[in-house]
Design a protein around this motif. Structure first.
Motif, PDB file in Angstrom:
ATOM      1  N   VAL A  37      12.095  46.540   2.106  1.00  0.00           N
ATOM      2  CA  VAL A  37      12.374  45.218   1.546  1.00  0.00           C
ATOM      3  C   VAL A  37      13.119  44.396   2.585  1.00  0.00           C
ATOM      4  CG1 VAL A  37      14.562  45.952   0.465  1.00  0.00           C
ATOM      5  CG2 VAL A  37      13.371  43.946  -0.424  1.00  0.00           C
ATOM      6  N   ARG A  38      12.777  43.136   2.659  1.00  0.00           N
ATOM      7  CA  ARG A  38      13.548  42.236   3.520  1.00  0.00           C
ATOM      8  C   ARG A  38      14.648  41.615   2.663  1.00  0.00           C
ATOM      9  NH1 ARG A  38      11.102  37.776   7.340  1.00  0.00           N
ATOM     10  NH2 ARG A  38      11.114  39.615   8.658  1.00  0.00           N
ATOM     11  N   LYS A  53      13.809  54.334  -5.926  1.00  0.00           N
ATOM     12  CA  LYS A  53      13.682  55.634  -6.591  1.00  0.00           C
ATOM     13  C   LYS A  53      14.600  56.654  -5.936  1.00  0.00           C
ATOM     14  CE  LYS A  53       9.880  55.052  -9.359  1.00  0.00           C
ATOM     15  NZ  LYS A  53       8.637  54.591  -8.732  1.00  0.00           N
ATOM     16  N   ARG A  54      15.157  57.509  -6.733  1.00  0.00           N
ATOM     17  CA  ARG A  54      16.021  58.566  -6.229  1.00  0.00           C
ATOM     18  C   ARG A  54      15.250  59.475  -5.271  1.00  0.00           C
ATOM     19  NH1 ARG A  54      17.746  63.827  -7.554  1.00  0.00           N
ATOM     20  NH2 ARG A  54      16.107  64.060  -9.091  1.00  0.00           N
ATOM     21  N   GLY A  55      15.886  59.801  -4.147  1.00  0.00           N
ATOM     22  CA  GLY A  55      15.283  60.724  -3.195  1.00  0.00           C
ATOM     23  C   GLY A  55      14.288  60.093  -2.234  1.00  0.00           C
ATOM     24  N   ARG A  56      13.936  58.859  -2.467  1.00  0.00           N
ATOM     25  CA  ARG A  56      12.955  58.173  -1.617  1.00  0.00           C
ATOM     26  C   ARG A  56      13.677  57.384  -0.531  1.00  0.00           C
ATOM     27  NH1 ARG A  56       8.223  55.001  -3.617  1.00  0.00           N
ATOM     28  NH2 ARG A  56       7.903  56.811  -4.928  1.00  0.00           N
ATOM     29  N   THR A  57      13.221  57.540   0.702  1.00  0.00           N
ATOM     30  CA  THR A  57      13.838  56.770   1.791  1.00  0.00           C
ATOM     31  C   THR A  57      13.254  55.358   1.799  1.00  0.00           C
ATOM     32  OG1 THR A  57      14.223  58.743   3.089  1.00  0.00           O
ATOM     33  CG2 THR A  57      14.238  56.652   4.283  1.00  0.00           C
ATOM     34  N   VAL A  58      14.149  54.403   1.790  1.00  0.00           N
ATOM     35  CA  VAL A  58      13.761  53.000   1.731  1.00  0.00           C
ATOM     36  C   VAL A  58      14.368  52.284   2.925  1.00  0.00           C
ATOM     37  CG1 VAL A  58      14.112  50.863   0.400  1.00  0.00           C
ATOM     38  CG2 VAL A  58      13.504  52.971  -0.768  1.00  0.00           C
ATOM     39  N   ARG A  59      13.593  51.410   3.521  1.00  0.00           N
ATOM     40  CA  ARG A  59      14.099  50.641   4.656  1.00  0.00           C
ATOM     41  C   ARG A  59      14.531  49.249   4.185  1.00  0.00           C
ATOM     42  NH1 ARG A  59      11.565  50.865  10.510  1.00  0.00           N
ATOM     43  NH2 ARG A  59      12.708  52.810  10.249  1.00  0.00           N
ATOM     44  N   LEU A  60      15.811  48.974   4.404  1.00  0.00           N
ATOM     45  CA  LEU A  60      16.334  47.639   4.107  1.00  0.00           C
ATOM     46  C   LEU A  60      16.294  46.864   5.414  1.00  0.00           C
ATOM     47  CD1 LEU A  60      19.580  48.676   2.174  1.00  0.00           C
ATOM     48  CD2 LEU A  60      17.271  48.409   1.250  1.00  0.00           C
ATOM     49  N   GLU A  61      15.603  45.736   5.415  1.00  0.00           N
ATOM     50  CA  GLU A  61      15.517  44.913   6.623  1.00  0.00           C
ATOM     51  C   GLU A  61      16.387  43.677   6.414  1.00  0.00           C
ATOM     52  OE1 GLU A  61      10.973  46.187   7.836  1.00  0.00           O
ATOM     53  OE2 GLU A  61      11.285  44.356   6.696  1.00  0.00           O
ATOM     54  N   PHE A  62      17.583  43.760   6.969  1.00  0.00           N
ATOM     55  CA  PHE A  62      18.503  42.642   6.809  1.00  0.00           C
ATOM     56  C   PHE A  62      18.200  41.577   7.852  1.00  0.00           C
ATOM     57  CE2 PHE A  62      20.835  45.954   4.585  1.00  0.00           C
ATOM     58  CZ  PHE A  62      21.395  45.267   3.522  1.00  0.00           C
ATOM     59  N   LEU A  63      17.786  40.409   7.391  1.00  0.00           N
ATOM     60  CA  LEU A  63      17.534  39.280   8.291  1.00  0.00           C
ATOM     61  C   LEU A  63      18.718  38.321   8.159  1.00  0.00           C
ATOM     62  CD1 LEU A  63      15.857  37.469  10.158  1.00  0.00           C
ATOM     63  CD2 LEU A  63      14.683  36.604   8.128  1.00  0.00           C
ATOM     64  N   ARG A  64      19.529  38.299   9.196  1.00  0.00           N
ATOM     65  CA  ARG A  64      20.732  37.453   9.120  1.00  0.00           C
ATOM     66  C   ARG A  64      20.453  36.059   9.661  1.00  0.00           C
ATOM     67  NH1 ARG A  64      25.875  37.764  12.955  1.00  0.00           N
ATOM     68  NH2 ARG A  64      26.949  35.919  12.202  1.00  0.00           N
ATOM     69  N   LYS A  65      20.562  35.066   8.779  1.00  0.00           N
ATOM     70  CA  LYS A  65      20.348  33.671   9.184  1.00  0.00           C
ATOM     71  C   LYS A  65      21.652  32.894   9.163  1.00  0.00           C
ATOM     72  CE  LYS A  65      15.596  33.002   7.669  1.00  0.00           C
ATOM     73  NZ  LYS A  65      14.766  32.314   6.661  1.00  0.00           N
ATOM     74  N   ASP A  66      22.693  33.509   8.661  1.00  0.00           N
ATOM     75  CA  ASP A  66      23.972  32.828   8.474  1.00  0.00           C
ATOM     76  C   ASP A  66      24.874  33.117   9.666  1.00  0.00           C
ATOM     77  OD1 ASP A  66      26.590  32.093   7.561  1.00  0.00           O
ATOM     78  OD2 ASP A  66      25.820  32.188   5.505  1.00  0.00           O
ATOM     79  N   THR A  90      16.297  40.890  12.642  1.00  0.00           N
ATOM     80  CA  THR A  90      16.182  41.794  11.514  1.00  0.00           C
ATOM     81  C   THR A  90      16.786  43.133  11.911  1.00  0.00           C
ATOM     82  OG1 THR A  90      14.189  40.710  10.730  1.00  0.00           O
ATOM     83  CG2 THR A  90      14.547  42.952   9.973  1.00  0.00           C
ATOM     84  N   THR A  91      17.701  43.624  11.107  1.00  0.00           N
ATOM     85  CA  THR A  91      18.317  44.921  11.360  1.00  0.00           C
ATOM     86  C   THR A  91      17.840  45.889  10.282  1.00  0.00           C
ATOM     87  OG1 THR A  91      20.278  43.777  12.197  1.00  0.00           O
ATOM     88  CG2 THR A  91      20.526  46.132  11.663  1.00  0.00           C
ATOM     89  N   PRO A  92      17.045  46.890  10.681  1.00  0.00           N
ATOM     90  CA  PRO A  92      16.577  47.830   9.671  1.00  0.00           C
ATOM     91  C   PRO A  92      17.614  48.923   9.396  1.00  0.00           C
ATOM     92  CG  PRO A  92      15.488  48.253  11.760  1.00  0.00           C
ATOM     93  CD  PRO A  92      16.479  47.163  12.012  1.00  0.00           C
ATOM     94  N   ILE A  93      17.818  49.215   8.141  1.00  0.00           N
ATOM     95  CA  ILE A  93      18.727  50.301   7.754  1.00  0.00           C
ATOM     96  C   ILE A  93      17.983  51.168   6.748  1.00  0.00           C
ATOM     97  CG2 ILE A  93      20.935  50.901   6.662  1.00  0.00           C
ATOM     98  CD1 ILE A  93      22.044  48.198   7.572  1.00  0.00           C
ATOM     99  N   ASP A  94      17.796  52.424   7.125  1.00  0.00           N
ATOM    100  CA  ASP A  94      17.107  53.348   6.218  1.00  0.00           C
ATOM    101  C   ASP A  94      18.132  54.028   5.322  1.00  0.00           C
ATOM    102  OD1 ASP A  94      14.688  52.734   7.320  1.00  0.00           O
ATOM    103  OD2 ASP A  94      14.632  54.462   8.663  1.00  0.00           O
ATOM    104  N   ILE A  95      17.855  54.028   4.054  1.00  0.00           N
ATOM    105  CA  ILE A  95      18.770  54.687   3.120  1.00  0.00           C
ATOM    106  C   ILE A  95      17.988  55.625   2.208  1.00  0.00           C
ATOM    107  CG2 ILE A  95      20.504  52.832   3.087  1.00  0.00           C
ATOM    108  CD1 ILE A  95      19.213  52.142   0.264  1.00  0.00           C
TER     109      ILE A  95
END
Ligand SMILES: [Cu+2]
Length: 120
Positions: A37-38, A53-66, A90-95
């Motif tokens: 998700v962005r 979902k629990r146990g699923r690796t999700v990539r958070l794509e932080f797009l900083r415009k501020d 965009t900084t990707p963070i996998d959680i």
């Protein structure tokens, strides 16, 4: 009907609309995320709430415009993440969350907030 009564009527309708907006308009949007998700960082986080979902690796794509230094860091305390976000990048963070529940994230000063809702 006199002008006063019409004015009072219009005022009443405006007040009702304001109340409706105040209580229902600010309801946050929750986005269900499958794998990535962005999240736009601009005066806050958009979307500010996601479900994963629990146990699923999700990539958070932080797009900083501020440009404000307030939002230069993002912190996910329960997931042990504290990252600097480069401006206009965009900084990707996998959680991966191993338990159901809510995980908050915020800026480095804990002023802007978002949350990750982990579901089964
Ligand atoms: Cu801040």
């Amino acid at each position: 009907m006199s002008v006063d009564k019409i004015a009072v009527g219009i005022g009443g309708v405006a007040a009702l609309l304001f109340i409706a907006w105040f209580f229902f308009g600010k309801r946050q949007t929750v986005v269900a995320v499958e794998s990535r998700v962005r999240i736009t960082v601009d005066g806050g986080y958009t979307p500010e709430a996601i479900t994963i979902k629990r146990g699923r690796t999700v990539r958070l794509e932080f797009l900083r415009k501020d440009a404000s230094s307030c939002l230069e860091e993002v912190v996910l305390p329960e997931l042990g993440v504290r990252r600097h976000l480069a401006l206009n990048e965009t900084t990707p963070i996998d959680i991966t969350a191993d338990r159901v529940g809510e995980f908050a994230f915020s800026c480095g000063m804990n002023m802007y907030h978002g949350k990750i809702i982990v579901v089964e």
